[in-house]
Enzyme design. Structure first.
Site, PDB file in Angstrom:
ATOM      1  N   ILE A  97       0.817  -1.218   0.000  1.00 21.27           N
ATOM      2  CA  ILE A  97       0.000   0.000   0.000  1.00 21.27           C
ATOM      3  C   ILE A  97       0.847   1.263   0.000  1.00 21.27           C
ATOM      4  O   ILE A  97       0.318   2.375  -0.016  1.00 21.27           O
ATOM      5  CB  ILE A  97      -0.958   0.024   1.212  1.00 21.27           C
ATOM      6  CG1 ILE A  97      -0.178  -0.118   2.525  1.00 21.27           C
ATOM      7  CG2 ILE A  97      -2.014  -1.066   1.090  1.00 21.27           C
ATOM      8  CD1 ILE A  97      -1.059  -0.008   3.764  1.00 21.27           C
ATOM      9  N   GLU A  99       5.262   2.827  -0.724  1.00 30.63           N
ATOM     10  CA  GLU A  99       6.667   2.547  -1.002  1.00 30.63           C
ATOM     11  C   GLU A  99       7.449   3.850  -0.946  1.00 30.63           C
ATOM     12  O   GLU A  99       6.948   4.909  -1.316  1.00 30.63           O
ATOM     13  CB  GLU A  99       6.820   1.897  -2.374  1.00 30.63           C
ATOM     14  CG  GLU A  99       8.210   1.356  -2.653  1.00 30.63           C
ATOM     15  CD  GLU A  99       8.257   0.514  -3.914  1.00 30.63           C
ATOM     16  OE1 GLU A  99       9.257  -0.187  -4.122  1.00 30.63           O
ATOM     17  OE2 GLU A  99       7.279   0.558  -4.698  1.00 30.63           O
ATOM     18  N   GLY A 100       8.687   3.772  -0.464  1.00 33.75           N
ATOM     19  CA  GLY A 100       9.541   4.950  -0.395  1.00 33.75           C
ATOM     20  C   GLY A 100      10.988   4.546  -0.286  1.00 33.75           C
ATOM     21  O   GLY A 100      11.336   3.365  -0.444  1.00 33.75           O
ATOM     22  N   PHE A 102      12.755   4.296   2.280  1.00 33.59           N
ATOM     23  CA  PHE A 102      12.970   3.454   3.454  1.00 33.59           C
ATOM     24  C   PHE A 102      12.658   1.998   3.166  1.00 33.59           C
ATOM     25  O   PHE A 102      13.174   1.095   3.812  1.00 33.59           O
ATOM     26  CB  PHE A 102      12.082   3.929   4.602  1.00 33.59           C
ATOM     27  CG  PHE A 102      10.619   3.915   4.254  1.00 33.59           C
ATOM     28  CD1 PHE A 102       9.873   2.759   4.373  1.00 33.59           C
ATOM     29  CD2 PHE A 102       9.993   5.059   3.794  1.00 33.59           C
ATOM     30  CE1 PHE A 102       8.533   2.734   4.029  1.00 33.59           C
ATOM     31  CE2 PHE A 102       8.647   5.047   3.454  1.00 33.59           C
ATOM     32  CZ  PHE A 102       7.924   3.888   3.573  1.00 33.59           C
ATOM     33  N   GLY A 103      11.748   1.732   2.223  1.00 32.04           N
ATOM     34  CA  GLY A 103      11.276   0.378   1.980  1.00 32.04           C
ATOM     35  C   GLY A 103       9.823   0.402   1.548  1.00 32.04           C
ATOM     36  O   GLY A 103       9.392   1.314   0.850  1.00 32.04           O
ATOM     37  N   ASP A 221       9.979  16.431   9.529  1.00 34.99           N
ATOM     38  CA  ASP A 221       9.580  15.921   8.216  1.00 34.99           C
ATOM     39  C   ASP A 221       8.079  16.064   8.001  1.00 34.99           C
ATOM     40  O   ASP A 221       7.422  15.154   7.497  1.00 34.99           O
ATOM     41  CB  ASP A 221      10.006  14.465   8.072  1.00 34.99           C
ATOM     42  CG  ASP A 221      10.088  14.021   6.611  1.00 34.99           C
ATOM     43  OD1 ASP A 221      10.243  14.897   5.742  1.00 34.99           O
ATOM     44  OD2 ASP A 221      10.007  12.814   6.348  1.00 34.99           O
TER      45      ASP A 221
END
Length: 388
Positions: A97, A99-100, A102-103, A221
């Site tokens: 669902i 993604e970036g 980081f994983g 962030d």
């Protein structure tokens, strides 16, 4: 490996409690082998998910760490890698669902046993799986457990547990079924957030930031993709991998490596690396302009003069008739223009180039509350033409 719960009980040790204590010991041994950073007492890390009853209105994040260490009421759930792999069908793409860098994030269903009860019920959650190759990812994983293991606020996403096994690092959160504010502003075409919904989402996000600043945490962030929405569109801040403790004593800032997202980071932080709560306020102001315009802070596919949101909106002064031209067309003129102008003025206050001139998040909360109350007294469905 079975799922483990870390906790201590003050009740007399019945046979059931003795079994629970054995699980507690096994859990600590497991952590010492797979992630020794999490069991080092010097770091005062804790994995309890506080409840309002146990929260003593702390004055700083350090008070929360100390309270959790003294209380030793640790109940974040420790998952095995196999359990999370099974819950996500071996991390199937069909369940992905998000993604970036980081994983990836997966939707999963886990057993939700009640302490002291042999029965369990299914619970749908979000599982974040970090890239194994990323050293920075491991640091951010630690930071997430660090902060979310002690904070408790309705506008901060709830961490349910984690996995640290060999080189695998995973986090398990409550599922926010309506995705992110970013998705609804820029990606999803099936539903447009109304002006009222946008204001209420930003108010909730502001309350979350104000809480973090109260306990001396700088989020670092804040952006629309980190404001998650549950099934009722209640907003919660997520992704605390970059969060930092604020300055102590007479210090006015903390100095860090410059990280964050282009377009949201405060200019003084980008230049100096000096981090203050004012930096979060700047980022919040950027997102206020995103909800007004329906545009991302950076639109690289636009003509050069329109790519940077904050520069583009300056061409449409708030008190001018031309200001209406920047308001998101997807709102179909269903908003009180006077209130939109007030939000824009608040956004300008937040993105002031002089950091000390920016408001506190407590002030932002009060301002948005007043705007929403006054907006509710007007007809939210009236056209901009009537409101002029």
């Amino acid at each position: 490996m079975n799922c483990l719960f870390l906790f201590m009980s003050k009740k007399p040790k019945s046979r059931g409690n003795m079994e629970k204590e054995k699980k507690n010991i096994r859990g600590r041994e497991f952590l010492q082998k797979s992630a020794p950073e999490l069991t080092t007492r010097k770091t005062t890390l804790s994995f309890n998910l506080p409840t309002p009853r146990s929260l003593p209105s702390p004055t700083s994040i350090k008070d929360l760490y100390t309270d959790r260490e003294q209380n030793q009421n640790q109940n974040l759930r420790v998952f095995s890698f196999k359990e999370l792999s099974d819950a996500t069908c071996e991390f199937s793409r069909k369940l992905k669902i998000g993604e970036g860098g980081f994983g990836s994030v997966y939707k999963a269903t886990i057993n939700n046993p009640t302490v002291g009860d042999s029965h369990s019920s299914p619970l749908t959650v979000a599982v974040k799986k970090l890239n194994r190759q990323s050293l920075q990812g491991h640091k951010q994983w630690l930071a997430e457990v660090h902060f979310l293991g002690v904070v408790n606020h309705p506008n901060v996403v709830r961490l349910l547990g984690y996995c640290s096994e060999d080189r695998e690092r995973l986090l398990v959160y409550e599922l926010m079924s309506n995705r992110s504010l970013e998705d609804h502003l820029f990606t999803l075409r099936t539903l447009t957030l109304s002006w009222k919904q946008r204001l209420e989402i930003m108010l909730g996000a502001a309350q979350g930031l104000a809480y973090l600043h109260e306990i001396q945490v700088i989020y670092r962030d804040f952006k629309s993709s980190n404001v998650l929405l549950n099934e009722e569109f209640h907003p919660k801040l997520s992704d605390f991998g970059l969060a930092r403790e604020g300055p102590e004593g007479d210090n006015t800032h903390v100095t860090t490596a410059r990280v964050g997202t282009d377009g949201y980071a405060a200019p003084e932080y980008v230049i100096t690396g000096h981090l203050k709560t004012h930096c979060d306020v700047y980022s919040f102001g950027v997102v206020l302009y995103e909800i007004i315009t329906g545009r991302r802070t950076l639109e690289r596919m636009k003509p050069l003069a329109e790519q940077k949101l904050l520069e583009w909106v300056k061409k449409y002064p708030i008190n001018s008739k031309r200001f209406k031209m920047i308001v998101d067309s997807k709102l179909c003129n269903k908003y009180p223009i006077a209130m939109v102008r007030r939000v824009a003025k608040l956004a300008d206050h937040c993105v002031n180039k002089i950091d000390k001139e920016r408001p506190t998040m407590a002030f932002v909360v009060e301002s948005l509350t007043n705007i929403i109350e006054e907006s509710n007294s007007e007809d939210m469905g009236s056209s901009v033409g009537i409101r002029g």
